[in-house]
Write a protein that holds these residues in place. Structure first.
Motif, PDB file in Angstrom:
ATOM      1  N   MET A  80       0.848  -1.177   0.000  1.00 32.11           N
ATOM      2  CA  MET A  80       0.000   0.000   0.000  1.00 32.11           C
ATOM      3  C   MET A  80       0.892   1.239   0.000  1.00 32.11           C
ATOM      4  SD  MET A  80      -3.103   1.244   0.020  1.00 32.11           S
ATOM      5  CE  MET A  80      -4.134  -0.130   0.521  1.00 32.11           C
ATOM      6  N   VAL A  81       0.678   2.126  -0.966  1.00 32.09           N
ATOM      7  CA  VAL A  81       1.523   3.310  -1.136  1.00 32.09           C
ATOM      8  C   VAL A  81       0.673   4.561  -1.002  1.00 32.09           C
ATOM      9  CG1 VAL A  81       3.077   4.548  -2.688  1.00 32.09           C
ATOM     10  CG2 VAL A  81       3.084   2.046  -2.660  1.00 32.09           C
ATOM     11  N   ARG A  82       1.202   5.526  -0.284  1.00 29.97           N
ATOM     12  CA  ARG A  82       0.558   6.836  -0.149  1.00 29.97           C
ATOM     13  C   ARG A  82       1.287   7.821  -1.059  1.00 29.97           C
ATOM     14  NH1 ARG A  82       2.097   7.994   4.634  1.00 29.97           N
ATOM     15  NH2 ARG A  82       0.333   7.114   5.795  1.00 29.97           N
ATOM     16  N   MET A  83       0.540   8.604  -1.821  1.00 24.87           N
ATOM     17  CA  MET A  83       1.102   9.606  -2.729  1.00 24.87           C
ATOM     18  C   MET A  83       0.485  10.958  -2.409  1.00 24.87           C
ATOM     19  SD  MET A  83       0.620   6.893  -5.705  1.00 24.87           S
ATOM     20  CE  MET A  83      -0.617   6.244  -4.584  1.00 24.87           C
ATOM     21  N   GLU A  84       1.341  11.988  -2.275  1.00 32.58           N
ATOM     22  CA  GLU A  84       0.854  13.296  -1.848  1.00 32.58           C
ATOM     23  C   GLU A  84       1.532  14.414  -2.642  1.00 32.58           C
ATOM     24  OE1 GLU A  84       0.312  13.219   2.802  1.00 32.58           O
ATOM     25  OE2 GLU A  84       2.112  12.097   2.257  1.00 32.58           O
ATOM     26  N   ALA A  85       0.865  15.543  -2.713  1.00 29.24           N
ATOM     27  CA  ALA A  85       1.447  16.771  -3.265  1.00 29.24           C
ATOM     28  C   ALA A  85       0.825  17.941  -2.530  1.00 29.24           C
ATOM     29  CB  ALA A  85       1.201  16.886  -4.769  1.00 29.24           C
ATOM     30  N   ALA A  86       1.649  18.931  -2.239  1.00 28.33           N
ATOM     31  CA  ALA A  86       1.158  20.108  -1.526  1.00 28.33           C
ATOM     32  C   ALA A  86       1.906  21.338  -1.998  1.00 28.33           C
ATOM     33  CB  ALA A  86       1.333  19.946  -0.016  1.00 28.33           C
ATOM     34  N   PRO A  87       1.194  22.453  -2.235  1.00 28.96           N
ATOM     35  CA  PRO A  87       1.888  23.701  -2.568  1.00 28.96           C
ATOM     36  C   PRO A  87       2.687  24.182  -1.368  1.00 28.96           C
ATOM     37  CG  PRO A  87      -0.472  24.072  -2.250  1.00 28.96           C
ATOM     38  CD  PRO A  87      -0.272  22.602  -2.206  1.00 28.96           C
ATOM     39  N   THR A  88       3.901  24.664  -1.611  1.00 33.31           N
ATOM     40  CA  THR A  88       4.732  25.106  -0.499  1.00 33.31           C
ATOM     41  C   THR A  88       4.282  26.451   0.047  1.00 33.31           C
ATOM     42  OG1 THR A  88       6.313  26.123  -2.023  1.00 33.31           O
ATOM     43  CG2 THR A  88       6.716  23.837  -1.373  1.00 33.31           C
ATOM     44  N   GLU A  89       3.653  27.262  -0.785  1.00 37.66           N
ATOM     45  CA  GLU A  89       3.168  28.571  -0.324  1.00 37.66           C
ATOM     46  C   GLU A  89       1.696  28.729  -0.673  1.00 37.66           C
ATOM     47  OE1 GLU A  89       5.738  31.516  -1.969  1.00 37.66           O
ATOM     48  OE2 GLU A  89       7.469  30.895  -0.784  1.00 37.66           O
ATOM     49  N   SER A  90       1.401  28.891  -1.945  1.00 41.56           N
ATOM     50  CA  SER A  90       0.022  29.055  -2.382  1.00 41.56           C
ATOM     51  C   SER A  90      -0.189  28.242  -3.647  1.00 41.56           C
ATOM     52  CB  SER A  90      -0.295  30.531  -2.649  1.00 41.56           C
ATOM     53  OG  SER A  90       0.544  31.046  -3.675  1.00 41.56           O
ATOM     54  N   SER A 116      -4.357  20.633  -0.995  1.00 42.05           N
ATOM     55  CA  SER A 116      -3.330  19.616  -1.203  1.00 42.05           C
ATOM     56  C   SER A 116      -3.965  18.331  -1.740  1.00 42.05           C
ATOM     57  CB  SER A 116      -2.594  19.317   0.110  1.00 42.05           C
ATOM     58  OG  SER A 116      -1.955  20.479   0.608  1.00 42.05           O
ATOM     59  N   SER A 117      -3.118  17.459  -2.282  1.00 44.74           N
ATOM     60  CA  SER A 117      -3.596  16.225  -2.910  1.00 44.74           C
ATOM     61  C   SER A 117      -3.038  15.017  -2.177  1.00 44.74           C
ATOM     62  CB  SER A 117      -3.160  16.180  -4.372  1.00 44.74           C
ATOM     63  OG  SER A 117      -3.514  17.365  -5.054  1.00 44.74           O
TER      64      SER A 117
END
Length: 412
Positions: A80-90, A116-117
């Protein structure tokens, strides 16, 4: 919403003390072209196996306006793998997971909480591309992370993950009170309720079945998740077809009891139709074509209008609809092709250009602060395939896109 090329302005390896030298392997053929110029999540291919990594893997990089940021990772044993992405500022990230052949696996917009994703999935051994884009096509700096479930998370998730978590004790509506679904999968079986009324369904299978599960109503913007009978998340999807969601089990879902969990990111009182049906390779590929995640074949099995040889300039008026409109054209000598999609009558077109092998060359949604779209691509002699329209269809009144394709040759 993806560009084949990207420029990384800041690349940091996370979960380690230093950034190893980047691998020199040619990744251009991976993930249907999304692997071109991509960075290994662990710095090198050997360091990017999430099955054996001591800590999470990831990077910080720039998502250029209208473009994408891609990181590669490998899986050596099912996990099971978790994948994420988030803007560092906006900004507002969107993620998509593809396998090494460019086949779409999942996507997510706001599953990480706020803008965020985040998505989790059981992955088999292989190489994968985690592709991050900007929801509105704006330039942004983002962090991408790939991890196992015991690793530290990048995002908080929506209430610590999507709130619609189905545990063994969770009350759920029987999807087919008469019994297992095996005998009705060929025709498909559906149920329509509001998510506020019916957030969970349970169903059983008597044998292993290749199947698809969809949740449809863009007004509700449903998130679709599937759990096994032990409360383990098996798959999750937010926006597969526009704002509708879809999960495919191509290799089959084993006999057992399962729980469908639904969450609305918009109107929880809008009726959502959930369908479980036999997996259809043809329908699956058509969905990929209609999302511009793959280009259709040029053998006549899918509607593609041949525009002929591009000598100087071609123009077409394209009526917007639920499906993308596909064109092909021929280029006889190397040069540059300028493609413009002019928004008229409320249209908001997107353009996606592929070569004849199905490699995505470029994609653009909005340019210059307008709803117009534009692609300028260097081309060699050959056949090119172009998608025009809004993936997933239009939710307002459809308009018309004025399409112009112009060829420029190198000065002699």
């Amino acid at each position: 919403m993806n560009l084949k090329k990207l420029t990384v302005t800041s690349c940091l390896l996370l979960g380690a003390s230093a950034l190893p030298a980047m691998a020199q392997d040619d990744t251009s053929a991976l993930c249907g072209g999304s692997g071109a110029d991509a960075l290994w999540a662990g710095g090198t291919q050997d360091m990017s196996d999430i099955s054996s990594a001591e800590d999470y893997l990831g990077l910080v990089g720039n998502i250029p306006a209208g473009g994408e940021l891609t990181t590669l990772f490998t899986v050596s044993s099912p996990i099971m793998v978790r994948m994420e992405a988030a803007p560092t500022e906006s900004g507002d990230t969107v993620i998509e997971l593809q396998d090494a052949n460019g086949m779409y696996i999942l996507s997510d917009d706001d599953g990480g909480g706020f803008l965020s994703s985040r998505a989790e999935a059981q992955l088999d051994p292989g190489t994968y591309c985690l592709v991050a884009t900007s929801y509105d096509g704006a330039d942004l700096l983002a962090e991408l992370r790939v991890s196992r479930m015991e690793h530290e998370t990048l995002t908080s998730g929506s209430s610590g993950g999507y709130s619609a978590v189905c545990e063994p004790s969770t009350e759920a509506t029987p999807f087919r009170p008469e019994g297992a679904l095996d005998s009705v999968l060929a025709e498909g079986i559906s149920s329509t309720n509001t998510i506020s009324q019916t957030p969970f369904y349970r169903f059983t299978l008597d044998s292993t079945q290749s199947l698809s599960i969809t949740a449809e109503n863009p007004n509700a913007d449903p998130v679709l998740s599937l759990y096994d009978d032990f409360g383990q998340l098996l798959a999750e999807n937010d926006d597969f077809d526009g704002l509708n969601s879809r999960i495919d089990f191509i290799d089959g879902l084993q006999a057992g009891t399962y729980c469908i969990a639904l969450e609305s990111l918009s109107d929880e009182f809008a009726p959502v139709t959930v369908t479980v049906s036999e997996f259809s390779e043809q329908q699956y590929m058509q969905n990929l074509y209609n999302m511009a995640d793959a280009s259709p074949p040029l053998d006549g099995s899918y509607p593609v209008e041949a525009l002929g040889t591009l000598d100087t300039r071609l123009r077409r008026d394209v009526r917007d609809g639920d499906n993308l409109t596909w064109f092909s054209f021929e280029v006889t000598e190397s040069g540059l092709v300028l493609i413009e999609g002019i928004a008229t009558a409320g249209s908001d077109p997107m353009l996606t250009l592929f070569d004849d092998l199905g490699r995505r060359i470029d994609q653009n949604d909005d340019i210059g602060g307008s709803y117009d779209s534009q692609i300028a691509a260097r081309v060699n002699p050959g056949t090119y395939v172009l998608a025009v329209g809004r993936p997933g269809g239009y939710y307002g009144t459809p308009g018309m896109t004025r399409l112009a394709i112009q060829r420029f040759v190198t000065a002699q």
